[in-house]
Scaffold this motif. Structure first.
Motif, PDB file in Angstrom:
ATOM      1  N   SER A   5      -4.338   2.759   0.295  1.00 28.90           N
ATOM      2  CA  SER A   5      -3.107   3.468  -0.034  1.00 28.90           C
ATOM      3  C   SER A   5      -3.421   4.950  -0.277  1.00 28.90           C
ATOM      4  O   SER A   5      -4.371   5.277  -1.000  1.00 28.90           O
ATOM      5  CB  SER A   5      -2.523   2.834  -1.297  1.00 28.90           C
ATOM      6  OG  SER A   5      -1.626   3.724  -1.916  1.00 28.90           O
ATOM      7  N   LEU A  49      -0.832   5.700   4.474  1.00 28.58           N
ATOM      8  CA  LEU A  49      -1.926   4.752   4.651  1.00 28.58           C
ATOM      9  C   LEU A  49      -3.138   5.488   5.190  1.00 28.58           C
ATOM     10  O   LEU A  49      -3.045   6.109   6.241  1.00 28.58           O
ATOM     11  CB  LEU A  49      -1.516   3.687   5.679  1.00 28.58           C
ATOM     12  CG  LEU A  49      -0.206   2.949   5.428  1.00 28.58           C
ATOM     13  CD1 LEU A  49       0.262   2.261   6.706  1.00 28.58           C
ATOM     14  CD2 LEU A  49      -0.388   1.933   4.307  1.00 28.58           C
ATOM     15  N   LEU A  96       0.854  -1.206   0.000  1.00 25.19           N
ATOM     16  CA  LEU A  96       0.000   0.000   0.000  1.00 25.19           C
ATOM     17  C   LEU A  96       0.883   1.246   0.000  1.00 25.19           C
ATOM     18  O   LEU A  96       0.617   2.215  -0.706  1.00 25.19           O
ATOM     19  CB  LEU A  96      -0.888   0.023   1.247  1.00 25.19           C
ATOM     20  CG  LEU A  96      -2.374  -0.295   1.046  1.00 25.19           C
ATOM     21  CD1 LEU A  96      -2.565  -1.717   0.585  1.00 25.19           C
ATOM     22  CD2 LEU A  96      -3.156  -0.063   2.323  1.00 25.19           C
ATOM     23  N   ASP A 107      -4.086  -1.452  -3.669  1.00 33.59           N
ATOM     24  CA  ASP A 107      -4.969  -0.351  -3.268  1.00 33.59           C
ATOM     25  C   ASP A 107      -5.378  -0.413  -1.805  1.00 33.59           C
ATOM     26  O   ASP A 107      -5.341   0.590  -1.101  1.00 33.59           O
ATOM     27  CB  ASP A 107      -6.239  -0.356  -4.138  1.00 33.59           C
ATOM     28  CG  ASP A 107      -5.912  -0.222  -5.603  1.00 33.59           C
ATOM     29  OD1 ASP A 107      -5.170   0.705  -5.937  1.00 33.59           O
ATOM     30  OD2 ASP A 107      -6.368  -1.066  -6.407  1.00 33.59           O
ATOM     31  N   MET A 108      -5.835  -1.624  -1.389  1.00 32.62           N
ATOM     32  CA  MET A 108      -6.403  -1.695  -0.034  1.00 32.62           C
ATOM     33  C   MET A 108      -5.981  -2.958   0.681  1.00 32.62           C
ATOM     34  O   MET A 108      -5.664  -3.976   0.046  1.00 32.62           O
ATOM     35  CB  MET A 108      -7.944  -1.677  -0.116  1.00 32.62           C
ATOM     36  CG  MET A 108      -8.488  -0.392  -0.693  1.00 32.62           C
ATOM     37  SD  MET A 108     -10.284  -0.454  -0.921  1.00 32.62           S
ATOM     38  CE  MET A 108     -10.837  -0.408   0.761  1.00 32.62           C
ATOM     39  N   THR A 109      -6.030  -2.914   2.000  1.00 31.40           N
ATOM     40  CA  THR A 109      -5.829  -4.128   2.779  1.00 31.40           C
ATOM     41  C   THR A 109      -6.641  -4.057   4.055  1.00 31.40           C
ATOM     42  O   THR A 109      -6.976  -2.973   4.544  1.00 31.40           O
ATOM     43  CB  THR A 109      -4.330  -4.379   3.080  1.00 31.40           C
ATOM     44  OG1 THR A 109      -4.198  -5.720   3.556  1.00 31.40           O
ATOM     45  CG2 THR A 109      -3.778  -3.437   4.139  1.00 31.40           C
TER      46      THR A 109
END
Ligand code: GCU
Length: 330
Positions: free
Chosen positions: A247, A143, A85, A91-93
């Motif tokens: 991110s 983040l 990210l 893109d995302m977590t």
């Protein structure tokens, strides 16, 4: 001319972001595809709530925004996903806040053992000022925090014996998340902490690389750790939440309307997940018992007393100040 330039710029930025985000994956007609990686199984209540979020996003955007979810650590461990990210490679977590502590030290707060009095106290913090401040902190590391998700309370389980008091941890290798605070906690309780990625833990337990681990009941169940660990001891030493991150570079490339849909969907998914969590936790505790697991309910104060010196050492630090604020809440 300024107006025209504005349009050109914004469509240019828009086109860029679409290319950046969707990469080479099939988008199924969506204009924006957001890739999200996480470490849990598809049956897990957290995964189900992320699917729900994807559905909300699809409806709000009339199909123009798609959330593409990669479960089971397919895109890497939680730490690896966080790093991706930061680089703008993912893109995302959805991660536990535990490994975030290496990126943003204040997040150690949530790993402090016996910090919260109960679940309501914990949620008062997550959704209140302290939780919001920490979500905003994410910006310092590239983040953006969207919301917290319930991850209940973590408890010990082992392949060998019940943990009824800290002395039972002596000589046992206990897998911990990639978190200094989790390491210190297990050490304070007398065990030997062994950091390991969640995805490697089943094999680690099966092959005796570790004697036990600690987690919430839905994760103990959905990753089938109950097959190898027949003793679960509900000492509930920490309430470490999950967090949904995007991110900063993805976020800033999204049109404002998409940002709004995304935040709304995350908030709604978080509420949905809290309800699902309670149902699932009660259910899996019965399920693991029918699979031959003994569920023990040790005296929690034995564990809480033992970690007091470790928590006292934090006094005066940034985390120590947050602890005081948490404890000061009614
Ligand atoms: C929890 C959390 C996961 C995390 C796991 C772990 O289950 O929800 O995100 O991976 O703990 O112990 O690693």
């Amino acid at each position: 001319a300024g107006f025209l330039l504005g349009i050109l710029l914004s469509t240019g930025v828009f086109a860029l972001c679409v290319r950046h985000i969707s990469g080479d994956r099939q988008s199924g007609g969506a204009e924006i595809v957001l890739k999200l990686g996480h470490s849990l199984d598809q049956q897990h209540p957290v995964h189900l709530s992320l699917e729900h979020m994807g559905e909300l996003l699809r409806k709000k955007s009339k199909g123009s925004v798609e959330l593409q979810i990669f479960p089971n650590g397919q895109l890497g461990s939680e730490t690896e996903c966080i790093e991706q990210l930061q680089r703008g490679a993912l893109d995302m977590t959805k991660t536990s806040t535990a490994p975030l502590e290496s990126f943003l030290p204040e997040f150690a707060l949530f790993s402090v053992p016996y910090l919260f009095r109960n679940e309501d106290h914990a949620w008062q913090v997550f959704t209140g000022e302290i939780g919001k401040e920490l979500l905003r902190k994410g910006g310092e590391a590239g983040l953006r925090g969207l919301c917290y998700l319930d991850a209940g309370a973590r408890s010990f389980y082992t392949t060998t014996k019940p943990i009824l008091a800290p002395k039972d941890l002596k000589g046992l290798k206990i897998r911990v998340q990639s978190s200094q605070t989790a390491m210190e906690m297990v050490e304070s309780l007398g065990g030997s902490p062994t950091p390991m990625a969640f995805g490697e833990l089943y094999t680690g337990l099966q092959q005796g690389m570790v004697d036990g681990a600690e987690n919430n009941p839905p994760s103990f169940y959905s990753n089938r750790h109950f097959e190898v660990c027949k003793h679960l001891s509900l000492d509930e030493h920490a309430r470490v939440p999950d967090i949904l991150l995007i991110s900063e570079s993805t976020w800033s490339s999204l049109p404002a309307q998409v940002q709004t849909w995304l935040q709304e969907s995350a908030d709604e998914a978080s509420e949905f997940q809290r309800k699902l969590w309670q149902e699932k936790t009660a259910k899996v505790l019965l399920d693991v018992q029918s699979e031959g697991v003994t569920v023990h309910r040790p005296e929690k104060s034995l564990f809480a007393t033992q970690v007091k010196p470790m928590v006292a050492k934090l006094q005066g630090t940034a985390v120590g100040k947050l602890i005081e604020r948490v404890q000061g809440l009614p």
